[in-house]
Design a protein around this motif. Sequence first.
Motif, PDB file in Angstrom:
ATOM      1  N   VAL A 225       0.845  -1.196   0.000  1.00  0.00           N
ATOM      2  CA  VAL A 225       0.000   0.000   0.000  1.00  0.00           C
ATOM      3  C   VAL A 225       0.881   1.247   0.000  1.00  0.00           C
ATOM      4  O   VAL A 225       0.631   2.211  -0.752  1.00  0.00           O
ATOM      5  N   ALA A 226       1.908   1.231   0.834  1.00  0.00           N
ATOM      6  CA  ALA A 226       2.815   2.377   0.916  1.00  0.00           C
ATOM      7  C   ALA A 226       3.462   2.671  -0.432  1.00  0.00           C
ATOM      8  O   ALA A 226       3.538   3.828  -0.876  1.00  0.00           O
ATOM      9  N   ILE A 227       3.926   1.626  -1.099  1.00  0.00           N
ATOM     10  CA  ILE A 227       4.575   1.797  -2.408  1.00  0.00           C
ATOM     11  C   ILE A 227       3.572   2.345  -3.420  1.00  0.00           C
ATOM     12  O   ILE A 227       3.898   3.231  -4.220  1.00  0.00           O
ATOM     13  N   ALA A 228       2.339   1.847  -3.388  1.00  0.00           N
ATOM     14  CA  ALA A 228       1.304   2.350  -4.295  1.00  0.00           C
ATOM     15  C   ALA A 228       1.017   3.827  -4.037  1.00  0.00           C
ATOM     16  O   ALA A 228       0.703   4.583  -4.964  1.00  0.00           O
ATOM     17  N   CYS A 229       1.135   4.252  -2.784  1.00  0.00           N
ATOM     18  CA  CYS A 229       0.924   5.660  -2.440  1.00  0.00           C
ATOM     19  C   CYS A 229       2.085   6.547  -2.885  1.00  0.00           C
ATOM     20  O   CYS A 229       1.940   7.775  -2.924  1.00  0.00           O
ATOM     21  N   GLY A 230       3.223   5.937  -3.178  1.00  0.00           N
ATOM     22  CA  GLY A 230       4.411   6.716  -3.518  1.00  0.00           C
ATOM     23  C   GLY A 230       5.251   7.064  -2.315  1.00  0.00           C
ATOM     24  O   GLY A 230       6.130   7.926  -2.390  1.00  0.00           O
ATOM     25  N   ALA A 231       5.005   6.387  -1.184  1.00  0.00           N
ATOM     26  CA  ALA A 231       5.802   6.621   0.027  1.00  0.00           C
ATOM     27  C   ALA A 231       7.189   6.013  -0.145  1.00  0.00           C
ATOM     28  O   ALA A 231       7.383   5.077  -0.931  1.00  0.00           O
ATOM     29  N   PRO A 232       8.183   6.495   0.594  1.00  0.00           N
ATOM     30  CA  PRO A 232       9.543   5.954   0.479  1.00  0.00           C
ATOM     31  C   PRO A 232       9.613   4.480   0.868  1.00  0.00           C
ATOM     32  O   PRO A 232       8.920   4.042   1.791  1.00  0.00           O
ATOM     33  N   VAL A 233      10.450   3.738   0.169  1.00  0.00           N
ATOM     34  CA  VAL A 233      10.682   2.331   0.503  1.00  0.00           C
ATOM     35  C   VAL A 233      11.724   2.265   1.610  1.00  0.00           C
ATOM     36  O   VAL A 233      12.805   2.853   1.497  1.00  0.00           O
ATOM     37  N   GLY A 234      11.415   1.562   2.697  1.00  0.00           N
ATOM     38  CA  GLY A 234      12.333   1.452   3.814  1.00  0.00           C
ATOM     39  C   GLY A 234      13.250   0.252   3.689  1.00  0.00           C
ATOM     40  O   GLY A 234      13.283  -0.432   2.657  1.00  0.00           O
ATOM     41  N   LYS A 235      13.968  -0.032   4.744  1.00  0.00           N
ATOM     42  CA  LYS A 235      14.936  -1.138   4.728  1.00  0.00           C
ATOM     43  C   LYS A 235      14.249  -2.497   4.801  1.00  0.00           C
ATOM     44  O   LYS A 235      14.843  -3.517   4.461  1.00  0.00           O
ATOM     45  N   ASP A 236      12.981  -2.510   5.234  1.00  0.00           N
ATOM     46  CA  ASP A 236      12.208  -3.755   5.296  1.00  0.00           C
ATOM     47  C   ASP A 236      10.721  -3.408   5.217  1.00  0.00           C
ATOM     48  O   ASP A 236      10.339  -2.228   5.167  1.00  0.00           O
ATOM     49  N   ASP A 237       9.873  -4.447   5.207  1.00  0.00           N
ATOM     50  CA  ASP A 237       8.428  -4.215   5.095  1.00  0.00           C
ATOM     51  C   ASP A 237       7.898  -3.377   6.255  1.00  0.00           C
ATOM     52  O   ASP A 237       6.999  -2.552   6.071  1.00  0.00           O
ATOM     53  N   ASN A 238       8.453  -3.600   7.442  1.00  0.00           N
ATOM     54  CA  ASN A 238       7.976  -2.868   8.615  1.00  0.00           C
ATOM     55  C   ASN A 238       8.169  -1.362   8.432  1.00  0.00           C
ATOM     56  O   ASN A 238       7.249  -0.564   8.659  1.00  0.00           O
ATOM     57  N   GLU A 239       9.353  -0.981   7.994  1.00  0.00           N
ATOM     58  CA  GLU A 239       9.647   0.446   7.812  1.00  0.00           C
ATOM     59  C   GLU A 239       8.842   1.021   6.649  1.00  0.00           C
ATOM     60  O   GLU A 239       8.324   2.138   6.723  1.00  0.00           O
ATOM     61  N   THR A 240       8.737   0.244   5.569  1.00  0.00           N
ATOM     62  CA  THR A 240       7.967   0.720   4.415  1.00  0.00           C
ATOM     63  C   THR A 240       6.500   0.890   4.782  1.00  0.00           C
ATOM     64  O   THR A 240       5.857   1.884   4.422  1.00  0.00           O
ATOM     65  N   ALA A 241       5.955  -0.082   5.523  1.00  0.00           N
ATOM     66  CA  ALA A 241       4.556   0.013   5.952  1.00  0.00           C
ATOM     67  C   ALA A 241       4.341   1.246   6.821  1.00  0.00           C
ATOM     68  O   ALA A 241       3.329   1.951   6.681  1.00  0.00           O
ATOM     69  N   GLN A 242       5.288   1.523   7.720  1.00  0.00           N
ATOM     70  CA  GLN A 242       5.175   2.715   8.565  1.00  0.00           C
ATOM     71  C   GLN A 242       5.234   3.987   7.719  1.00  0.00           C
ATOM     72  O   GLN A 242       4.508   4.949   7.979  1.00  0.00           O
ATOM     73  N   ASN A 243       6.064   3.966   6.684  1.00  0.00           N
ATOM     74  CA  ASN A 243       6.125   5.124   5.788  1.00  0.00           C
ATOM     75  C   ASN A 243       4.779   5.350   5.097  1.00  0.00           C
ATOM     76  O   ASN A 243       4.385   6.497   4.834  1.00  0.00           O
ATOM     77  N   GLY A 244       4.085   4.251   4.810  1.00  0.00           N
ATOM     78  CA  GLY A 244       2.757   4.373   4.200  1.00  0.00           C
ATOM     79  C   GLY A 244       1.754   5.005   5.148  1.00  0.00           C
ATOM     80  O   GLY A 244       0.952   5.857   4.746  1.00  0.00           O
ATOM     81  N   VAL A 245       1.789   4.592   6.421  1.00  0.00           N
ATOM     82  CA  VAL A 245       0.911   5.198   7.429  1.00  0.00           C
ATOM     83  C   VAL A 245       1.215   6.689   7.554  1.00  0.00           C
ATOM     84  O   VAL A 245       0.307   7.529   7.598  1.00  0.00           O
ATOM     85  N   ASP A 246       2.507   7.007   7.567  1.00  0.00           N
ATOM     86  CA  ASP A 246       2.912   8.415   7.666  1.00  0.00           C
ATOM     87  C   ASP A 246       2.424   9.208   6.457  1.00  0.00           C
ATOM     88  O   ASP A 246       1.983  10.354   6.591  1.00  0.00           O
ATOM     89  N   PHE A 247       2.500   8.588   5.277  1.00  0.00           N
ATOM     90  CA  PHE A 247       2.031   9.265   4.059  1.00  0.00           C
ATOM     91  C   PHE A 247       0.546   9.596   4.169  1.00  0.00           C
ATOM     92  O   PHE A 247       0.117  10.711   3.846  1.00  0.00           O
ATOM     93  N   ILE A 248      -0.246   8.629   4.617  1.00  0.00           N
ATOM     94  CA  ILE A 248      -1.689   8.846   4.734  1.00  0.00           C
ATOM     95  C   ILE A 248      -1.976   9.938   5.760  1.00  0.00           C
ATOM     96  O   ILE A 248      -2.859  10.787   5.558  1.00  0.00           O
ATOM     97  N   CYS A 249      -1.243   9.934   6.861  1.00  0.00           N
ATOM     98  CA  CYS A 249      -1.407  10.991   7.869  1.00  0.00           C
ATOM     99  C   CYS A 249      -1.136  12.369   7.268  1.00  0.00           C
ATOM    100  O   CYS A 249      -1.903  13.315   7.483  1.00  0.00           O
ATOM    101  N   GLU A 250      -0.042  12.471   6.516  1.00  0.00           N
ATOM    102  CA  GLU A 250       0.323  13.765   5.922  1.00  0.00           C
ATOM    103  C   GLU A 250      -0.655  14.181   4.834  1.00  0.00           C
ATOM    104  O   GLU A 250      -0.996  15.361   4.708  1.00  0.00           O
ATOM    105  N   LEU A 251      -1.115  13.224   4.036  1.00  0.00           N
ATOM    106  CA  LEU A 251      -2.098  13.535   3.002  1.00  0.00           C
ATOM    107  C   LEU A 251      -3.390  14.030   3.651  1.00  0.00           C
ATOM    108  O   LEU A 251      -3.996  15.017   3.188  1.00  0.00           O
TER     109      LEU A 251
END
Length: 381
Positions: A301-327
């Motif tokens: 979901v995070a990648i589909a949103c265009g959020a940064p890819v992290g070092k693992d799924d956990n970090e990438t998923a958190q980046n997706g949550v952060d993206f939605i919060c900022e949006l």
Amino acid sequence: MKPITILQPQKTVFGSGCIQTFVDDYLSLGHRRLFILTAPPILPLIEPAIKQLKDNGVNVEVFQNILAEPTLNDFNTILSIAREFRADSVAGIGGGSVLDIAKLVAAFIDSDQKAEDCFGTGFIKKKGLWLACLPTTAGTGSEVSPNAILLDERDKLKKGIVSPYLLADTAYVDPMLTMTVPSKVTADTGMDALTHCIEAYTNKFAHPAVDIYALQGIRLIAANLLRAVKDGSDIEAREALALGSLYGGLVLGPVNTAAVHALSYPLGGEFHIPHGLSNAILLPSVMKFNRSANLRKYAEVAIACGAPVGKDDNETAQNGVDFICELSKAVGIPQKLSDLNIPQSAVDGMAKAAMEVQRLLKNNPREVTEQDARDIYNSLY
């Protein structure tokens, strides 16, 4: 791979200006008594189409007094008006509430059933009148879903009626009808459509045949919502949102939504918060709650949103949550339930009411207890 059933209207037309296709199609059907449900801001946009229909001998009755959160009593009143008009066909031209009421009018006008006896899934006995749905917001996806929502005044809770007989015969998705939607409504409905896609993709019953719609809907809405909020005349952004909303509607039948929608129902039922806004304010908090239940899916979901890819799924998923919060912040969604004048003393009652929506909670990737519901609501104070 488990079997899945994807229900859709018999015909879906997408593209700017396709309201003319609706007129042409209708005139070829032979129906002569069309009951149109709409809303006052929309009427000027559709007057040319109504004139064309009337000029060609169609008797048109327009009902435009639909509230944002229609009740069971509201629906029964409108149904009586449609019966008195002796409609032989129905068109809904408006936002989600308008389309839901149109679907229910078409289904119940010639039926001996009552809407209050059909809350839940699969209780409507037969197909109703010919029905067209033309959305004027990019949000609910109701034009292609088998769902309709009403506020049941008896217990102040929004409830769903789900049936293949609620599917429109034809959906006409004309992005030009969304061009005059105010920025606040654009934000609320866009976040609603994004919620449909995210909840379907991360759903316990998610399916590859549906994932493709959900992911593309996420991509389109995440990339274009802020653009449309900032500039309502941006036709590219409007078209992208309309298509993303359409994809969000297509996932509702086979997979449906989950905890965001379940927790949003008490906000609408008791405090009359619009559906899209209710989902928008809850989405980030529910994503935080759910993220650990399926890190891979939330990373995608995070990648589909265009959020940064992290070092693992956990970090990438958190980046997706952060993206939605900022949006959410960027498009002007309130961040606290207190901003909506909902007192924290209401949390216990809302949590109890949300637990009644097991139709959706059973889909959530992580079990939601009544205490979890309280915690999610309390996190928004």
